[in-house]
Design a protein around this motif. Structure first.
Motif, short mmCIF file in Angstrom:
data_model
loop_
_atom_site.label_atom_id
_atom_site.label_comp_id
_atom_site.label_asym_id
_atom_site.label_seq_id
_atom_site.Cartn_x
_atom_site.Cartn_y
_atom_site.Cartn_z
N THR A 157 5.11 1.19 3.04
CA THR A 157 3.88 1.97 3.23
C THR A 157 4.15 3.24 4.02
N TRP B 131 -6.61 -4.74 2.28
CA TRP B 131 -5.21 -4.33 2.40
C TRP B 131 -4.89 -3.72 3.76
N ARG C 226 7.36 -4.45 3.96
CA ARG C 226 6.16 -3.90 3.31
C ARG C 226 5.59 -2.74 4.12
N PRO D 288 0.81 -1.22 0.00
CA PRO D 288 0.00 0.00 0.00
C PRO D 288 0.85 1.27 0.00
N THR E 296 -6.39 3.65 -2.55
CA THR E 296 -5.95 2.27 -2.39
C THR E 296 -7.13 1.33 -2.26
N THR F 25 -0.26 -2.63 8.55
CA THR F 25 -0.44 -1.47 7.68
C THR F 25 -1.05 -0.30 8.45
#
Length: 376
Positions: A215, A267, A211, A172, A251, A272
């Motif tokens: 982000t 997501w 990841r 993302p 997103t 995240t």
């Protein structure tokens, strides 16, 4: 002559229109039997579709509006701005229709040109109405109050940033994955030329922490670009919240288009959410710094984002999402969104470096205008 962010958006929209009109850019060929003045003649189509009518008219409406706004904000009179906003899109549409004659998969049409020109004229009239009602002038005052002078390039980049998020990303907000395809293209060219044997590249396994870091950097990059041109004050906080909402919304839209509306927020994993929260806190703390300091801090963050995203292996779900986008009907803009997602961090990096090194060159803010208080 004043500089306006609408000028950059107008240029970007013109490139968007050209891309959509000439996609897939080949194969190029001279039509059989086409000679002389017939090159410049357009004909009415034999078949019509409701989608083509609405797409051709609505697609040029923002173009006419942006042309009027950019001309008017640059100091041109109302009549001149209206004339330019009508004639410039019509001329571009005519040139693109003629160019379609040489693309095997495109069919030029007089009806398309009429609809394009009509849509741009409607947009120009909307711009005229906005000017008469004082909306454009109020936008100018608002921009001068909230942003430093010569911030047009950064504002245009910030307006384009959410569009690049529509292209499926490896994580993302993790834009900037242009190095892997560039490497592949270079290796293919060298191997075809016989200079070397194409090596087998081993995919790098990316952890969930990496990841999340991508982000985090993907959120901080546009936030610091915004702070580099935003005047100090309380208004920086809602501006940063707008960046977060725009990033999350686009997103979710991208995920919904790829996997269905029920998966729109899939997501948003706990890691995240933590990355977004940390990014918002760090961006809020950066809002206390002078604008020039935010511009300097954005350089290593953008560089780190590009390098981190380049290391990320292709996720099978991301590849599936990209394949769906590429094969979807009437998705001529897929490649444009792809390039925008790839190159946005690089464009932002170039704009900030131009502002820090060359002062006012290329529309970037001067060094002293990156300071906490603008020079009087």
């Amino acid at each position: 002559m004043r500089r306006s962010g609408a000028s950059w958006l107008t240029l970007g929209y013109a490139l968007l229109v050209a891309y959509a009109s000439l996609h897939p850019f080949g194969p190029w060929d001279w039509p059989v039997g086409l000679t002389g003045w017939a090159v410049g003649r357009l004909e009415w189509p034999r078949y019509w579709s409701r989608f083509d009518i609405w797409a051709n008219a609505a697609g040029y409406l923002p173009f006419g509006l942006l042309c009027f706004a950019s001309a008017w904000r640059s100091g041109l009179r109302v009549r001149g701005s209206l004339l330019l906003a009508v004639l410039l899109p019509a001329a571009l549409a005519y040139g693109l229709e003629l160019a379609q004659r040489f693309v095997a998969l495109r069919v030029p049409s007089l009806a398309d040109w009429v609809l394009n020109s009509g849509g741009a004229a409607v947009g120009a009239l909307l711009g005229l109405a906005a000017a008469r009602l004082g909306w454009l002038e109020r936008w100018g005052h608002w921009r001068e109050r909230w942003f430093v002078p010569n911030s047009a390039g950064a504002l245009a980049l910030l307006a384009l940033w959410p569009l690049g998020l529509l292209f499926p990303l490896p994580a993302p907000l993790a834009q900037g994955q242009f190095l892997p395809p560039l490497q592949d293209a270079l290796l293919d060219a060298l191997s075809q030329a016989g200079w070397l044997e194409r090596p087998t590249l081993v995919a790098h396994s990316v952890s969930s922490l990496e990841r999340a870091a991508a982000t985090l950097l993907g959120l901080l990059a546009p936030s610091l670009l915004l702070l580099a041109v935003a005047r100090p004050g309380w208004q920086r906080v809602p501006q940063l919240l707008g960046v977060v909402l725009a990033g999350a919304g686009m997103t979710a839209l991208s995920t919904s288009l790829g996997f269905g509306p029920d998966k729109a927020w899939a997501w948003l994993t706990p890691l995240t959410v933590q990355a977004l929260g940390v990014g918002l806190v760090l961006a809020t703390l950066a809002a206390l710094l002078p604008a020039r300091a935010c511009a300097v801090l954005a350089l290593p963050l953008l560089t780190g984002l590009i390098l981190l995203v380049a290391r990320m292996a292709a996720d099978p779900f991301v590849l599936l999402d990209q394949q769906r986008w590429a094969l979807a009907p009437r998705m001529e803009l897929f490649g444009l969104l792809q390039w925008l997602g790839w190159l946005w961090p690089l464009l932002a990096l170039a704009w900030l470096m131009a502002g820090l090194v060359k002062g006012d060159a290329g529309g970037a803010p001067k060094l002293d205008r990156f300071s906490r208080r603008p020079r009087r």
